[in-house]
Design an enzyme around this catalytic site. Structure first.
Site, PDB file in Angstrom:
ATOM      1  CG  ASP A   8     -51.252  63.261   1.146  1.00 29.52           C
ATOM      2  OD1 ASP A   8     -52.053  62.317   1.284  1.00 29.52           O
ATOM      3  OD2 ASP A   8     -51.079  63.849   0.073  1.00 29.52           O
TER       4      ASP A   8
ATOM      5  NE  ARG B 209     -48.854  64.845  -7.078  1.00 29.81           N
ATOM      6  CZ  ARG B 209     -49.659  64.112  -7.821  1.00 29.81           C
ATOM      7  NH1 ARG B 209     -49.436  64.007  -9.105  1.00 29.81           N
ATOM      8  NH2 ARG B 209     -50.697  63.488  -7.305  1.00 29.81           N
TER       9      ARG B 209
ATOM     10  NE  ARG C  15     -54.009  60.624 -10.841  1.00 28.73           N
ATOM     11  CZ  ARG C  15     -53.660  60.476  -9.570  1.00 28.73           C
ATOM     12  NH1 ARG C  15     -54.369  61.048  -8.638  1.00 28.73           N
ATOM     13  NH2 ARG C  15     -52.597  59.757  -9.237  1.00 28.73           N
TER      14      ARG C  15
ATOM     15  CB  THR D  55     -53.323  58.191  -0.554  1.00 30.11           C
ATOM     16  OG1 THR D  55     -52.054  58.733  -0.988  1.00 30.11           O
ATOM     17  CG2 THR D  55     -53.673  58.829   0.767  1.00 30.11           C
TER      18      THR D  55
ATOM     19  NE  ARG E 231     -62.289  39.490   2.790  1.00 31.02           N
ATOM     20  CZ  ARG E 231     -62.060  39.433   4.102  1.00 31.02           C
ATOM     21  NH1 ARG E 231     -61.697  40.510   4.767  1.00 31.02           N
ATOM     22  NH2 ARG E 231     -62.204  38.279   4.742  1.00 31.02           N
TER      23      ARG E 231
ATOM     24  NE  ARG F 160     -21.155  53.204  -9.646  1.00 32.21           N
ATOM     25  CZ  ARG F 160     -21.251  52.203 -10.503  1.00 32.21           C
ATOM     26  NH1 ARG F 160     -22.095  51.221 -10.288  1.00 32.21           N
ATOM     27  NH2 ARG F 160     -20.512  52.200 -11.583  1.00 32.21           N
TER      28      ARG F 160
ATOM     29  N   GLY G  88     -57.661  59.449  -1.934  1.00 29.22           N
ATOM     30  CA  GLY G  88     -56.928  60.530  -1.274  1.00 29.22           C
ATOM     31  C   GLY G  88     -57.638  61.862  -1.417  1.00 29.22           C
ATOM     32  CG  ASP G  89     -55.254  65.302  -1.995  1.00 32.75           C
ATOM     33  OD1 ASP G  89     -55.229  64.428  -2.893  1.00 32.75           O
ATOM     34  OD2 ASP G  89     -54.336  66.111  -1.816  1.00 32.75           O
TER      35      ASP G  89
ATOM     36  N   GLY H   3     -54.934  57.787  -7.228  1.00 33.52           N
ATOM     37  CA  GLY H   3     -53.863  56.781  -7.244  1.00 33.52           C
ATOM     38  C   GLY H   3     -54.245  55.574  -6.409  1.00 33.52           C
TER      39      GLY H   3
ATOM     40  CD  GLU I 126     -43.783  62.030  -6.782  1.00 34.51           C
ATOM     41  OE1 GLU I 126     -44.766  61.547  -6.217  1.00 34.51           O
ATOM     42  OE2 GLU I 126     -43.592  61.951  -8.000  1.00 34.51           O
TER      43      GLU I 126
ATOM     44  CG  ASP J 143     -48.740  60.392  -1.594  1.00 36.32           C
ATOM     45  OD1 ASP J 143     -47.807  59.628  -1.876  1.00 36.32           O
ATOM     46  OD2 ASP J 143     -49.339  61.083  -2.436  1.00 36.32           O
TER      47      ASP J 143
ATOM     48  CE  LYS K  91     -21.875  56.474   7.065  1.00 34.37           C
ATOM     49  NZ  LYS K  91     -23.118  57.119   7.392  1.00 34.37           N
TER      50      LYS K  91
ATOM     51  CB  SER L  78     -20.921  53.807  -0.712  1.00 31.45           C
ATOM     52  OG  SER L  78     -21.207  53.179   0.522  1.00 31.45           O
TER      53      SER L  78
HETATM   54  O1  F6P Z   1     -51.080  60.171  -4.642  1.00 27.40           O
HETATM   55  C1  F6P Z   1     -50.236  59.092  -4.691  1.00 27.40           C
HETATM   56  C2  F6P Z   1     -49.127  59.264  -5.691  1.00 27.40           C
HETATM   57  O2  F6P Z   1     -48.492  58.054  -5.608  1.00 27.40           O
HETATM   58  C3  F6P Z   1     -48.141  60.424  -5.505  1.00 27.40           C
HETATM   59  O3  F6P Z   1     -47.181  60.242  -4.526  1.00 27.40           O
HETATM   60  C4  F6P Z   1     -47.571  60.526  -6.897  1.00 27.40           C
HETATM   61  O4  F6P Z   1     -47.025  61.783  -7.124  1.00 27.40           O
HETATM   62  C5  F6P Z   1     -48.760  60.279  -7.740  1.00 27.40           C
HETATM   63  O5  F6P Z   1     -49.616  59.427  -7.000  1.00 27.40           O
HETATM   64  C6  F6P Z   1     -48.502  59.735  -9.115  1.00 27.40           C
HETATM   65  O6  F6P Z   1     -49.701  59.323  -9.647  1.00 27.40           O
HETATM   66  P1  F6P Z   1     -50.065  58.938 -11.136  1.00 27.40           P
HETATM   67  O7  F6P Z   1     -48.873  58.330 -11.752  1.00 27.40           O
HETATM   68  O8  F6P Z   1     -51.197  57.997 -10.991  1.00 27.40           O
HETATM   69  O9  F6P Z   1     -50.453  60.207 -11.799  1.00 27.40           O
END
Ligand code: F6P
Length: 327
Positions: free
Chosen positions: A134, A176, A76, A130, A25, A167, A106-107, A15, A227, A132, A218, A220
């Site tokens: 993480d 993720r 990927r 990344t 750069r 709302r 990332g990982d 990602g 996710e 994330d 409260k 709203s």
């Molecule tokens: O790893 C970064 C990230 O943004 C995650 O938080 C997300 O779940 C994922 O990439 C979505 O990636 P893609 O839409 O590229 O599969």
């Protein structure tokens, strides 16, 4: 510099994240400064397999520090998962005379870099890119700060309309497996609740807190849902809340890939420049199979396997802080 490296390759994979361009750069200009040629590999491991590789000069990275995305593009790669794919990748590394690689991502990116290193002995350094945050071995990953600023801007806007219509908004942010974005943006926007993968979500508790809020006048609110939360995404959580109490007027916003784009923040530009520079220096010092990170202002090299597997812990006190302040 201790090690004389004539040619290095640089690529971005997985990602994308704002600040990746600033890192590219920094890699290019640092290497050129010390007399090393740089080859840009396009679309991550796919480009390595297909030989989509080009020499980068200083002017090729002009005017990109402020741009989101990645000029080298990302992917990927399925083929890289096969031994044949990796063989092709290594053949191209040899064909171009590349002596070491810098992998920004990332990982997943680091897992690929680790395999390349272990199968073919090519030195690799990972640069954490990344949104994330993480990865173990760095306080911040490139793109995380910008992504959070984007989320905060969006939630502030949603807060206006949530208040006008009484709302309850369920806002899904990326993450993720990690709740860093959710937790920090939740504190920054005064969210009524924050649901993250690192803790078990009890819908009954959420309902209880919402009822307490209602009693206090409260009506709203903002509930941030990472996710990867165990209760499901924002739609699922909203559905469950509505099932318990149909009097709520609920709406769901999934912020999605807006979080991955945009001009990098100052923090991400400086971090990416610093880590890109340190990655090259690390190679000269003979480092390999390491990720370069920054912890408390210091440069830290962490074994790539540890960076992927080691857990970057969520600060539980920040969760408590969010709970207290949202009353
Ligand atoms: O790893 C970064 C990230 O943004 C995650 O938080 C997300 O779940 C994922 O990439 C979505 O990636 P893609 O839409 O590229 O599969």
């Amino acid at each position: 510099m201790e090690k004389n490296i004539k040619k290095i390759g640089v690529f971005t994979s997985g990602g994308d994240a704002p600040g990746m361009n600033a890192a590219i750069r920094a890699v290019v200009r640092t290497a050129l400064n010390y007399g090393t040629e740089v080859y840009g590999i396009c679309r991550g491991y796919d480009g390595l397999i297909n030989g989509d590789i080009k020499k980068l000069e200083s002017k090729d990275v002009s005017g990109i520090i402020q741009r989101g995305g990645t000029i080298l593009q990302s992917a990927r790669s399925k083929e890289f998962r096969t031994p044949e794919g990796r063989e092709k990748a290594y053949n191209n590394i040899q064909k171009f005379g590349i002596e070491a690689l810098i992998a920004i991502g990332g990982d997943g990116t680091f897992t690929g870099a680790s395999i390349l290193n272990q199968e073919f002995g090519i030195p690799v350094i990972g640069v954490p890119g990344t949104i994330d945050n993480d990865l173990f071995g760095t306080d911040l990953t490139i793109g995380y700060n910008t992504a959070m600023n984007t989320v905060v801007e969006a939630i502030d806007k949603i807060r206006d309309t949530a208040g006008s219509h009484n709302r309850l908004f369920f806002i899904e942010v990326m993450g993720r497996d990690a709740g860093f974005i959710a937790l920090n943006t939740g504190i920054a926007t005064g969210a009524e609740d924050i649901l993250i993968p690192e803790t078990v979500t009890y819908i009954d508790d959420l309902i209880l807190r919402l009822r307490q809020n209602k009693r206090k006048g409260k009506s709203s609110g903002i509930i941030i849902v990472a996710e990867g939360d165990d209760a499901g995404g924002a739609y699922e959580v909203a559905r469950k809340v509505k099932e318990h109490d149909s009097t709520y007027s609920t709406r769901v916003t999934v912020l999605g890939h807006i979080q991955r784009g945009g001009s990098p923040s100052l923090i991400d530009r400086v971090l990416a420049s610093f880590l890109g520079y340190q990655a090259v220096i690390g190679l000269y010092k003979g480092k390999s199979h390491h990720m370069v990170g920054r912890i408390n202002g210091e440069t830290v090299f962490t074994d790539i396997t540890k960076a992927i597997k080691g857990h970057h812990e969520i600060d539980r006190e920040m969760l408590e802080l969010a709970r207290i302040l949202s009353i």
